[in-house]
Design a protein around this motif. Structure first.
Motif, PDB file in Angstrom:
ATOM      1  N   MET A 225       0.825  -1.198   0.000  1.00 40.38           N
ATOM      2  CA  MET A 225       0.000   0.000   0.000  1.00 40.38           C
ATOM      3  C   MET A 225       0.867   1.260   0.000  1.00 40.38           C
ATOM      4  SD  MET A 225      -3.276   0.645  -0.119  1.00 40.38           S
ATOM      5  CE  MET A 225      -4.113  -0.737   0.645  1.00 40.38           C
ATOM      6  N   SER A 226       1.989   1.208   0.733  1.00 39.61           N
ATOM      7  CA  SER A 226       2.902   2.352   0.771  1.00 39.61           C
ATOM      8  C   SER A 226       3.491   2.639  -0.605  1.00 39.61           C
ATOM      9  CB  SER A 226       4.023   2.078   1.778  1.00 39.61           C
ATOM     10  OG  SER A 226       4.947   3.140   1.811  1.00 39.61           O
ATOM     11  N   THR A 227       3.799   1.583  -1.357  1.00 34.53           N
ATOM     12  CA  THR A 227       4.338   1.761  -2.705  1.00 34.53           C
ATOM     13  C   THR A 227       3.296   2.399  -3.623  1.00 34.53           C
ATOM     14  OG1 THR A 227       5.708  -0.205  -2.381  1.00 34.53           O
ATOM     15  CG2 THR A 227       5.459   0.595  -4.632  1.00 34.53           C
ATOM     16  N   TYR A 228       2.061   1.942  -3.522  1.00 30.13           N
ATOM     17  CA  TYR A 228       0.981   2.546  -4.301  1.00 30.13           C
ATOM     18  C   TYR A 228       0.811   4.025  -3.951  1.00 30.13           C
ATOM     19  CZ  TYR A 228      -1.095  -1.426  -6.778  1.00 30.13           C
ATOM     20  OH  TYR A 228      -1.339  -2.454  -7.648  1.00 30.13           O
ATOM     21  N   LEU A 229       0.874   4.342  -2.662  1.00 27.78           N
ATOM     22  CA  LEU A 229       0.692   5.727  -2.222  1.00 27.78           C
ATOM     23  C   LEU A 229       1.801   6.630  -2.773  1.00 27.78           C
ATOM     24  CD1 LEU A 229      -0.748   7.857  -0.521  1.00 27.78           C
ATOM     25  CD2 LEU A 229       0.580   7.071   1.459  1.00 27.78           C
ATOM     26  N   LYS A 230       3.046   6.167  -2.715  1.00 28.31           N
ATOM     27  CA  LYS A 230       4.160   6.957  -3.242  1.00 28.31           C
ATOM     28  C   LYS A 230       4.009   7.197  -4.742  1.00 28.31           C
ATOM     29  CE  LYS A 230       7.517   5.417   0.229  1.00 28.31           C
ATOM     30  NZ  LYS A 230       8.762   4.643   0.467  1.00 28.31           N
ATOM     31  N   LEU A 231       3.566   6.172  -5.472  1.00 27.60           N
ATOM     32  CA  LEU A 231       3.385   6.327  -6.913  1.00 27.60           C
ATOM     33  C   LEU A 231       2.272   7.321  -7.211  1.00 27.60           C
ATOM     34  CD1 LEU A 231       4.007   5.516  -9.797  1.00 27.60           C
ATOM     35  CD2 LEU A 231       2.515   3.524  -9.522  1.00 27.60           C
ATOM     36  N   ALA A 232       1.169   7.245  -6.450  1.00 24.93           N
ATOM     37  CA  ALA A 232       0.064   8.187  -6.658  1.00 24.93           C
ATOM     38  C   ALA A 232       0.489   9.619  -6.355  1.00 24.93           C
ATOM     39  CB  ALA A 232      -1.127   7.788  -5.788  1.00 24.93           C
ATOM     40  N   MET A 233       1.244   9.821  -5.276  1.00 20.15           N
ATOM     41  CA  MET A 233       1.689  11.169  -4.912  1.00 20.15           C
ATOM     42  C   MET A 233       2.669  11.724  -5.953  1.00 20.15           C
ATOM     43  SD  MET A 233      -0.039  11.872  -2.263  1.00 20.15           S
ATOM     44  CE  MET A 233       0.759  13.425  -1.873  1.00 20.15           C
ATOM     45  N   SER A 234       3.504  10.842  -6.528  1.00 17.76           N
ATOM     46  CA  SER A 234       4.436  11.309  -7.561  1.00 17.76           C
ATOM     47  C   SER A 234       3.690  11.766  -8.815  1.00 17.76           C
ATOM     48  CB  SER A 234       5.436  10.211  -7.905  1.00 17.76           C
ATOM     49  OG  SER A 234       4.775   9.106  -8.494  1.00 17.76           O
ATOM     50  N   LEU A 235       2.583  11.105  -9.151  1.00 21.93           N
ATOM     51  CA  LEU A 235       1.780  11.533 -10.297  1.00 21.93           C
ATOM     52  C   LEU A 235       1.017  12.819  -9.992  1.00 21.93           C
ATOM     53  CD1 LEU A 235       0.355   8.083 -11.514  1.00 21.93           C
ATOM     54  CD2 LEU A 235       2.198   9.425 -12.546  1.00 21.93           C
ATOM     55  N   LEU A 236       0.551  12.952  -8.766  1.00 23.57           N
ATOM     56  CA  LEU A 236      -0.186  14.161  -8.398  1.00 23.57           C
ATOM     57  C   LEU A 236       0.708  15.396  -8.396  1.00 23.57           C
ATOM     58  CD1 LEU A 236      -2.437  12.782  -5.524  1.00 23.57           C
ATOM     59  CD2 LEU A 236      -3.202  13.619  -7.751  1.00 23.57           C
ATOM     60  N   GLU A 237       2.012  15.216  -8.224  1.00 27.62           N
ATOM     61  CA  GLU A 237       2.939  16.356  -8.276  1.00 27.62           C
ATOM     62  C   GLU A 237       2.993  16.995  -9.662  1.00 27.62           C
ATOM     63  OE1 GLU A 237       6.660  14.893  -6.972  1.00 27.62           O
ATOM     64  OE2 GLU A 237       6.103  14.762  -4.838  1.00 27.62           O
ATOM     65  N   LYS A 238       2.567  16.268 -10.694  1.00 23.97           N
ATOM     66  CA  LYS A 238       2.579  16.793 -12.058  1.00 23.97           C
ATOM     67  C   LYS A 238       1.329  17.606 -12.381  1.00 23.97           C
ATOM     68  CE  LYS A 238       5.311  12.816 -13.590  1.00 23.97           C
ATOM     69  NZ  LYS A 238       5.427  11.678 -14.539  1.00 23.97           N
ATOM     70  N   VAL A 239       0.401  17.673 -11.396  1.00 22.25           N
ATOM     71  CA  VAL A 239      -0.819  18.457 -11.560  1.00 22.25           C
ATOM     72  C   VAL A 239      -0.692  19.725 -10.720  1.00 22.25           C
ATOM     73  CG1 VAL A 239      -3.326  18.452 -11.283  1.00 22.25           C
ATOM     74  CG2 VAL A 239      -2.145  16.353 -11.918  1.00 22.25           C
TER      75      VAL A 239
END
Length: 381
Positions: A225-239
């Protein structure tokens, strides 16, 4: 790969599969397994009690609170291992008769469908915890899967609330394959938004867990779950800016419309592109961590090799004692497509496994890939 016509059946409305009866009604227990218990007499030896618990293990998925129902049998096995004497008391007799009565009309398990709302009920007693996965069928709840677990010595001293939490943890492990990962839909939407150069993004989701983790209110303790969260936050940084709002599943009309669109043929005036993802968005690593350890000791001698050499090449080891043993035992084995099989009296040919394959098979079984089993207590002797 070739199919054996004698073992193939087509156009069946029902049939046996992996020890169960599968039909349009749902999943039912094999009548032969039920008959083995219903016709069984009261055990008179420890081996017979262990045989009884083994038969119950095969039907465990269909028996609610199976561990609680079997607790007198476990107690008898434990005491018999100390006293070297079996005492089949009145409590065991009552539990055995109640089990037989229940198995005269075992429940029919429903089949869970994709994106279907499921519920989990949990319970805890002094010596066991249990849960049941259910779905709504025409206004009533139908069972999908029963889970039970016998508490060990330290676990029996948990407070009742902690036992309920423990029941939920066990259910989440056993029922993991029934629930799709909640982050995959979010990640797919984020990738699409970034590709379309969206600057201000509003996210609506029916997963409270994902929403709270993105907002920082919940922590992701699980490594996956932590890996999924980090990936989601990295994508949200592009918005440029984003917000997420948790809504009820019934109100999530956009997700329902997209899921139905992806699984059906709809005539529209505009082109609609559907992408199917067949692999997870993150690297899940090896399916079983123990594989990393046994790969380092893969140089062990393969016990099957002497049998293969003798059957295929009539070659025996130089040691006379070992050669005599191999030639005698080889009568029980045969080779099909360069694979060693052991013959049985009634059962089909049994595939022989090497050390690595057997280790992997044991790991898969004990992680629940073949369903739940009774644990260590029924293997006490």
């Amino acid at each position: 790969m070739r199919l054996n016509p004698l073992k193939c059946s087509f156009g069946l409305t029902s049939g046996k599969f992996l020890g169960f009866l599968v039909s349009q009604r749902g999943i039912e227990a094999d009548p032969s397994q039920i008959k083995a218990i219903s016709e069984m007499k009261d055990p008179s030896t420890i081996k017979e009690v262990q045989r009884l618990t083994g038969c119950i293990a095969a039907l465990r998925r269909f028996i609610p609170q199976a561990s609680k129902k079997c607790s007198p049998f476990f107690k008898v096995i434990k005491e018999a291992s100390k006293n070297k004497k079996l005492i089949w008391d009145d409590q065991c007799k009552e539990s055995f008769e109640a089990l037989k009565i229940f198995l005269t009309s075992p429940p029919v398990l429903a089949r869970a469908l994709p994106r279907e709302t499921l519920k989990v009920y949990i319970s805890a007693s002094d010596g066991s915890v249990a849960s049941v996965l259910v779905k709504d069928v025409e206004g009533h709840e139908a069972p999908v899967y029963y889970i039970s677990h016998t508490l060990k010595d330290a676990e029996t001293r948990y407070p009742h609330v902690e036992k309920l939490i423990y029941a939920l943890v066990i259910a989440s492990r056993k029922l993991r394959h029934y629930f799709q990962d909640e982050y995959e839909a979010l990640l797919a939407g984020l990738r699409l938004a970034i590709e379309l150069e969206v600057k201000i993004l509003e996210i609506f989701g029916d997963s409270q867990l994902v929403a709270k983790q993105l907002q920082g209110e919940f922590k992701a303790h699980d490594a996956r779950m932590s890996t999924y969260l980090k990936l989601a936050m990295s994508l949200l940084e592009k918005v440029q800016s984003w917000t997420i709002k948790n809504i009820c599943r019934e109100d999530n009309q956009w997700a329902d419309a997209l899921s139905k669109l992806a699984s059906s043929v709809v005539e529209t005036s505009e082109a609609i592109y559907v992408e199917e993802r067949k692999v997870p968005s993150i690297d899940l690593g090896p399916p079983f961590p123990d594989m990393l350890r046994f790969n380092e000791i893969s140089s062990m001698a393969d016990w099957r090799q002497p049998f293969l050499e003798y059957i295929l090449q009539n070659k025996l080891p130089q040691d006379k004692k070992e050669a005599r043993s191999i030639s005698y035992k080889a009568k029980n084995y045969c080779v099909l497509e360069n694979k060693l099989y052991r013959r049985g009296l009634k059962e089909p040919l049994l595939r022989c496994l090497g050390s690595e394959d057997s280790h992997m098979s044991m790991v898969e079984v004990h992680t629940g890939i073949c369903g739940d089993h009774l644990g260590g207590k029924n293997l006490a002797l």
